[in-house]
Write a protein that holds these residues in place. Structure first.
Motif, PDB file in Angstrom:
ATOM      1  N   GLU A   1      28.056  50.281  55.091  1.00 27.98           N
ATOM      2  CA  GLU A   1      26.732  50.549  54.561  1.00 27.98           C
ATOM      3  C   GLU A   1      26.017  49.237  54.236  1.00 27.98           C
ATOM      4  O   GLU A   1      26.650  48.208  53.984  1.00 27.98           O
ATOM      5  CB  GLU A   1      26.844  51.415  53.301  1.00 27.98           C
ATOM      6  N   ARG A   2      24.720  49.323  54.203  1.00 30.95           N
ATOM      7  CA  ARG A   2      23.920  48.176  53.807  1.00 30.95           C
ATOM      8  C   ARG A   2      24.231  47.826  52.356  1.00 30.95           C
ATOM      9  O   ARG A   2      24.385  48.715  51.517  1.00 30.95           O
ATOM     10  CB  ARG A   2      22.440  48.510  53.954  1.00 30.95           C
ATOM     11  N   GLU A   3      24.333  46.534  52.066  1.00 31.19           N
ATOM     12  CA  GLU A   3      24.620  46.108  50.705  1.00 31.19           C
ATOM     13  C   GLU A   3      23.658  45.024  50.250  1.00 31.19           C
ATOM     14  O   GLU A   3      23.157  44.231  51.044  1.00 31.19           O
ATOM     15  CB  GLU A   3      26.063  45.604  50.566  1.00 31.19           C
ATOM     16  N   PHE A   4      23.427  45.027  48.964  1.00 33.65           N
ATOM     17  CA  PHE A   4      22.562  44.041  48.330  1.00 33.65           C
ATOM     18  C   PHE A   4      23.257  42.681  48.304  1.00 33.65           C
ATOM     19  O   PHE A   4      24.470  42.597  48.081  1.00 33.65           O
ATOM     20  CB  PHE A   4      22.253  44.510  46.907  1.00 33.65           C
ATOM     21  N   VAL A   5      22.475  41.630  48.530  1.00 34.90           N
ATOM     22  CA  VAL A   5      23.004  40.271  48.469  1.00 34.90           C
ATOM     23  C   VAL A   5      22.380  39.496  47.317  1.00 34.90           C
ATOM     24  O   VAL A   5      23.080  38.969  46.460  1.00 34.90           O
ATOM     25  CB  VAL A   5      22.770  39.527  49.794  1.00 34.90           C
ATOM     26  N   ALA A   6      21.056  39.419  47.314  1.00 33.98           N
ATOM     27  CA  ALA A   6      20.376  38.618  46.296  1.00 33.98           C
ATOM     28  C   ALA A   6      18.927  39.048  46.178  1.00 33.98           C
ATOM     29  O   ALA A   6      18.381  39.653  47.103  1.00 33.98           O
ATOM     30  CB  ALA A   6      20.443  37.130  46.645  1.00 33.98           C
ATOM     31  N   ALA A   7      18.327  38.740  45.037  1.00 30.02           N
ATOM     32  CA  ALA A   7      16.911  39.043  44.830  1.00 30.02           C
ATOM     33  C   ALA A   7      16.264  37.953  44.003  1.00 30.02           C
ATOM     34  O   ALA A   7      16.918  37.298  43.188  1.00 30.02           O
ATOM     35  CB  ALA A   7      16.747  40.398  44.139  1.00 30.02           C
ATOM     36  N   LEU A   8      14.971  37.790  44.230  1.00 31.20           N
ATOM     37  CA  LEU A   8      14.192  36.753  43.551  1.00 31.20           C
ATOM     38  C   LEU A   8      12.871  37.355  43.087  1.00 31.20           C
ATOM     39  O   LEU A   8      12.154  37.961  43.901  1.00 31.20           O
ATOM     40  CB  LEU A   8      13.913  35.597  44.517  1.00 31.20           C
ATOM     41  N   HIS A   9      12.561  37.169  41.798  1.00 33.69           N
ATOM     42  CA  HIS A   9      11.236  37.560  41.317  1.00 33.69           C
ATOM     43  C   HIS A   9      10.289  36.442  41.699  1.00 33.69           C
ATOM     44  O   HIS A   9      10.415  35.314  41.208  1.00 33.69           O
ATOM     45  CB  HIS A   9      11.240  37.771  39.809  1.00 33.69           C
ATOM     46  N   TRP A  10       9.364  36.734  42.573  1.00 32.00           N
ATOM     47  CA  TRP A  10       8.543  35.695  43.191  1.00 32.00           C
ATOM     48  C   TRP A  10       7.733  34.916  42.171  1.00 32.00           C
ATOM     49  O   TRP A  10       7.604  33.704  42.248  1.00 32.00           O
ATOM     50  CB  TRP A  10       7.613  36.327  44.222  1.00 32.00           C
ATOM     51  N   SER A  11       7.179  35.605  41.201  1.00 32.52           N
ATOM     52  CA  SER A  11       6.317  34.936  40.226  1.00 32.52           C
ATOM     53  C   SER A  11       7.114  34.292  39.100  1.00 32.52           C
ATOM     54  O   SER A  11       6.848  33.170  38.697  1.00 32.52           O
ATOM     55  CB  SER A  11       5.308  35.930  39.640  1.00 32.52           C
ATOM     56  N   GLY A  12       8.135  35.011  38.589  1.00 31.21           N
ATOM     57  CA  GLY A  12       8.877  34.516  37.440  1.00 31.21           C
ATOM     58  C   GLY A  12      10.043  33.612  37.773  1.00 31.21           C
ATOM     59  O   GLY A  12      10.463  32.804  36.946  1.00 31.21           O
ATOM     60  N   GLY A  13      10.569  33.764  38.977  1.00 35.13           N
ATOM     61  CA  GLY A  13      11.673  32.907  39.395  1.00 35.13           C
ATOM     62  C   GLY A  13      13.060  33.396  39.037  1.00 35.13           C
ATOM     63  O   GLY A  13      14.046  32.760  39.414  1.00 35.13           O
ATOM     64  N   SER A  14      13.171  34.507  38.339  1.00 33.40           N
ATOM     65  CA  SER A  14      14.503  34.998  37.993  1.00 33.40           C
ATOM     66  C   SER A  14      15.197  35.532  39.240  1.00 33.40           C
ATOM     67  O   SER A  14      14.547  35.931  40.206  1.00 33.40           O
ATOM     68  CB  SER A  14      14.417  36.077  36.918  1.00 33.40           C
TER      69      SER A  14
END
Length: 122
Positions: A42-55
């Motif tokens: 199954e597809r799995e999450f790797v990483a995420a970035l809040h574009w404005s806040g940088g978290s």
């Protein structure tokens, strides 16, 4: 429109950087994510970035090896992958959600790229 690039065939232990260029809209307020899908899995999450806040948010298996970042001038998000392992082999997808949530749930991401293949040989 999200367009990924940078995939390829590499040996274990080396680095690779994926790029995802966003066309047609500014990313202010969006969360940009990277997902991957290996054959038969199954597809799995790797990483995420809040574009404005940088978290950021990472799945445990890539913490300390992968880094997600963004270049506002280029409207492009990157996934720097170091010390690649054979289990990182997958098609990697860039995605965007406008909920502003660093979620690992793919269902809330509205926009998706076409994917780029990463193959790591051991």
């Amino acid at each position: 429109q999200l367009v990924e690039s940078g995939g390829g065939l590499v040996q274990a232990g080396v680095s690779l950087r994926l790029s995802c260029a966003a066309h047609g809209r500014p990313l202010t307020g969006y969360v940009m994510g990277w997902f991957r899908q290996a054959p038969g899995k199954e597809r799995e999450f790797v990483a995420a970035l809040h574009w404005s806040g940088g978290s950021t948010n990472y799945t445990n298996s890539v913490k300390g090896r992968f880094t997600i970042s963004g270049d506002k001038a280029k409207n492009t998000v990157y996934l720097q992958m170091n010390n690649l392992k054979s289990e990182d082999t997958a098609v990697y997808y860039c995605a965007a959600n406008n909920w502003g949530v660093l979620s690992p749930e793919g269902r809330i991401y509205r926009y998706w790229g076409q994917g780029t293949q990463v193959t790591v040989s051991s």
